[in-house]
Scaffold this motif. Sequence first.
Motif, PDB file in Angstrom:
ATOM      1  N   LYS A 172       0.820  -1.215   0.000  1.00 15.15           N
ATOM      2  CA  LYS A 172       0.000   0.000   0.000  1.00 15.15           C
ATOM      3  C   LYS A 172       0.857   1.270   0.000  1.00 15.15           C
ATOM      4  N   LEU A 173       2.151   1.112   0.297  1.00 20.30           N
ATOM      5  CA  LEU A 173       3.052   2.260   0.297  1.00 20.30           C
ATOM      6  C   LEU A 173       3.695   2.492  -1.074  1.00 20.30           C
ATOM      7  N   LEU A 174       3.455   1.572  -2.002  1.00 15.58           N
ATOM      8  CA  LEU A 174       4.102   1.636  -3.313  1.00 15.58           C
ATOM      9  C   LEU A 174       3.082   1.924  -4.408  1.00 15.58           C
ATOM     10  N   ASP A 175       3.509   2.706  -5.380  1.00 17.03           N
ATOM     11  CA  ASP A 175       2.603   3.090  -6.470  1.00 17.03           C
ATOM     12  C   ASP A 175       2.708   2.191  -7.692  1.00 17.03           C
ATOM     13  N   GLY A 176       3.758   1.374  -7.765  1.00 18.73           N
ATOM     14  CA  GLY A 176       3.892   0.499  -8.921  1.00 18.73           C
ATOM     15  C   GLY A 176       5.222  -0.215  -8.959  1.00 18.73           C
ATOM     16  N   HIS A 177       5.324  -1.156  -9.899  1.00 22.55           N
ATOM     17  CA  HIS A 177       6.509  -2.011 -10.002  1.00 22.55           C
ATOM     18  C   HIS A 177       6.956  -2.144 -11.456  1.00 22.55           C
ATOM     19  N   PHE A 178       8.261  -2.237 -11.647  1.00 23.20           N
ATOM     20  CA  PHE A 178       8.834  -2.472 -12.971  1.00 23.20           C
ATOM     21  C   PHE A 178       9.895  -3.558 -12.878  1.00 23.20           C
ATOM     22  N   ASP A 179       9.933  -4.425 -13.903  1.00 17.40           N
ATOM     23  CA  ASP A 179      11.013  -5.408 -13.994  1.00 17.40           C
ATOM     24  C   ASP A 179      11.678  -5.259 -15.360  1.00 17.40           C
ATOM     25  N   THR A 180      12.461  -6.248 -15.773  1.00 18.65           N
ATOM     26  CA  THR A 180      13.239  -6.087 -17.003  1.00 18.65           C
ATOM     27  C   THR A 180      12.398  -6.174 -18.278  1.00 18.65           C
ATOM     28  N   THR A 181      11.091  -6.367 -18.152  1.00 21.36           N
ATOM     29  CA  THR A 181      10.251  -6.289 -19.350  1.00 21.36           C
ATOM     30  C   THR A 181      10.227  -4.851 -19.881  1.00 21.36           C
ATOM     31  N   VAL A 182      10.591  -3.894 -19.035  1.00 15.16           N
ATOM     32  CA  VAL A 182      10.663  -2.494 -19.460  1.00 15.16           C
ATOM     33  C   VAL A 182      12.041  -2.179 -20.043  1.00 15.16           C
ATOM     34  N   GLY A 183      12.976  -3.135 -19.896  1.00 13.56           N
ATOM     35  CA  GLY A 183      14.343  -2.942 -20.383  1.00 13.56           C
ATOM     36  C   GLY A 183      15.353  -3.312 -19.310  1.00 13.56           C
ATOM     37  N   HIS A 184      16.587  -3.565 -19.734  1.00 12.69           N
ATOM     38  CA  HIS A 184      17.643  -3.927 -18.772  1.00 12.69           C
ATOM     39  C   HIS A 184      18.047  -2.717 -17.936  1.00 12.69           C
ATOM     40  N   LYS A 185      18.484  -2.983 -16.726  1.00 15.18           N
ATOM     41  CA  LYS A 185      18.742  -1.916 -15.767  1.00 15.18           C
ATOM     42  C   LYS A 185      19.996  -1.102 -16.060  1.00 15.18           C
ATOM     43  N   VAL A 186      20.859  -1.594 -16.951  1.00 14.40           N
ATOM     44  CA  VAL A 186      22.065  -0.841 -17.290  1.00 14.40           C
ATOM     45  C   VAL A 186      21.903  -0.088 -18.604  1.00 14.40           C
ATOM     46  N   GLU A 187      20.667  -0.023 -19.109  1.00 11.42           N
ATOM     47  CA  GLU A 187      20.386   0.695 -20.352  1.00 11.42           C
ATOM     48  C   GLU A 187      19.554   1.944 -20.059  1.00 11.42           C
ATOM     49  N   SER A 188      20.002   3.061 -20.569  1.00 14.23           N
ATOM     50  CA  SER A 188      19.324   4.338 -20.301  1.00 14.23           C
ATOM     51  C   SER A 188      17.873   4.343 -20.777  1.00 14.23           C
ATOM     52  N   SER A 190      15.694   2.175 -20.621  1.00 14.24           N
ATOM     53  CA  SER A 190      14.786   1.569 -19.643  1.00 14.24           C
ATOM     54  C   SER A 190      14.205   2.628 -18.710  1.00 14.24           C
ATOM     55  N   TYR A 191      15.045   3.561 -18.313  1.00 13.25           N
ATOM     56  CA  TYR A 191      14.618   4.600 -17.373  1.00 13.25           C
ATOM     57  C   TYR A 191      13.720   5.634 -18.068  1.00 13.25           C
ATOM     58  N   ARG A 192      13.984   5.872 -19.341  1.00 12.76           N
ATOM     59  CA  ARG A 192      13.086   6.750 -20.097  1.00 12.76           C
ATOM     60  C   ARG A 192      11.732   6.072 -20.282  1.00 12.76           C
ATOM     61  N   ASN A 193      11.757   4.741 -20.478  1.00 11.53           N
ATOM     62  CA  ASN A 193      10.501   3.993 -20.616  1.00 11.53           C
ATOM     63  C   ASN A 193       9.678   4.075 -19.331  1.00 11.53           C
ATOM     64  N   ILE A 194      10.359   3.976 -18.192  1.00  6.08           N
ATOM     65  CA  ILE A 194       9.656   4.077 -16.908  1.00  6.08           C
ATOM     66  C   ILE A 194       9.055   5.471 -16.741  1.00  6.08           C
ATOM     67  N   ALA A 195       9.851   6.489 -17.064  1.00  7.16           N
ATOM     68  CA  ALA A 195       9.362   7.871 -16.952  1.00  7.16           C
ATOM     69  C   ALA A 195       8.121   8.066 -17.829  1.00  7.16           C
ATOM     70  N   ASP A 196       8.171   7.532 -19.043  1.00  5.86           N
ATOM     71  CA  ASP A 196       7.019   7.651 -19.955  1.00  5.86           C
ATOM     72  C   ASP A 196       5.815   6.907 -19.388  1.00  5.86           C
ATOM     73  N   SER A 197       6.072   5.727 -18.811  1.00  9.47           N
ATOM     74  CA  SER A 197       4.991   4.891 -18.304  1.00  9.47           C
ATOM     75  C   SER A 197       4.248   5.562 -17.155  1.00  9.47           C
ATOM     76  N   ILE A 198       4.973   6.259 -16.290  1.00  8.16           N
ATOM     77  CA  ILE A 198       4.325   6.898 -15.142  1.00  8.16           C
ATOM     78  C   ILE A 198       4.012   8.373 -15.422  1.00  8.16           C
ATOM     79  N   ARG A 199       4.218   8.771 -16.708  1.00  3.74           N
ATOM     80  CA  ARG A 199       3.908  10.137 -17.155  1.00  3.74           C
ATOM     81  C   ARG A 199       4.616  11.169 -16.301  1.00  3.74           C
ATOM     82  N   CYS A 200       5.914  10.972 -16.207  1.00  2.00           N
ATOM     83  CA  CYS A 200       6.732  11.824 -15.357  1.00  2.00           C
ATOM     84  C   CYS A 200       7.998  12.208 -16.113  1.00  2.00           C
ATOM     85  N   SER A 201       8.439  13.432 -15.973  1.00  2.00           N
ATOM     86  CA  SER A 201       9.688  13.845 -16.595  1.00  2.00           C
ATOM     87  C   SER A 201      10.857  13.186 -15.863  1.00  2.00           C
TER      88      SER A 201
END
Length: 260
Positions: A172-188, A190-201
């Motif tokens: 209940k303290l967390l707003d969402g979860h991401f794993d490597t289906t959004v991309g590998h963690k050492v690839e930039s 992936s983080y842009r994909n997360i930002a787009d997904s949560i509609r955040c700059s």
Amino acid sequence: MALFSVPTPVTTILLDIEGTTTPITFVKDVLFPYIKENIKKYLLEHWQEKECQEDITQLQKQAEKDSHIDGFVPIPSAISDNETENMIQAVVDNVYWQMSLDRKTTALKQLQGHMWRSAYITGQLKGEVYEDVVPSIRQWRELGFKLYIYSSGSVEAQKLLFGYSIEGNLLKLLDGHFDTTVGHKVESKSYRNIADSIRCSPENILFLTDVVKEAFAAEKAGLHVAVVMRPGNDALTDEDKSSYCCITSFHQINFPSENN
């Protein structure tokens, strides 16, 4: 170690798990040994269930793909009930083999996830979190920050760890979860994909991780980062320490709104 002052634009916190919220030893010394110690018992108890049979089918398909690898362990098809015991042993041997190579195949992760789910639900396992984690994320929520998890472990595994933690249900303290289906963690990307997904700059996100390569990728994507130094984590070089803000506890994170 000094306080880490979070830049004013930050509205969202993205958290790694291993080495950041949870000891690396929990995975290495608790979760993985649980699989090895209980897989045969689990298969015997759940063999007739549809989910278990689907897991076996996926492992068989993976074994066929692995036939070119030295030392691979095949999983035969059971033609009769008399062969079930041999097949179960073959599955056990195959899983042991995959785990000995630290493989992260979808088939293996799927079976492990189902075993862990059963163990969490029955109370055999409880997700570990560092003692500073829960008080901190509660405070961050009260300050109005959004909180997300990004881990190489599946979303289901993440939800089990936090849903059945030593501190109770933390979902209940967390707003969402991401794993490597959004991309590998050492690839930039992936983080842009997360930002787009949560509609955040990207500049509105703070990423906390213990892995410098992940911090580098996130920073390159435009996120703010801090590297978490916990006991048992890989040691940082002097260059790493001079390149990134480093903390040993979430309590060292200071937000501008706390000073208002």
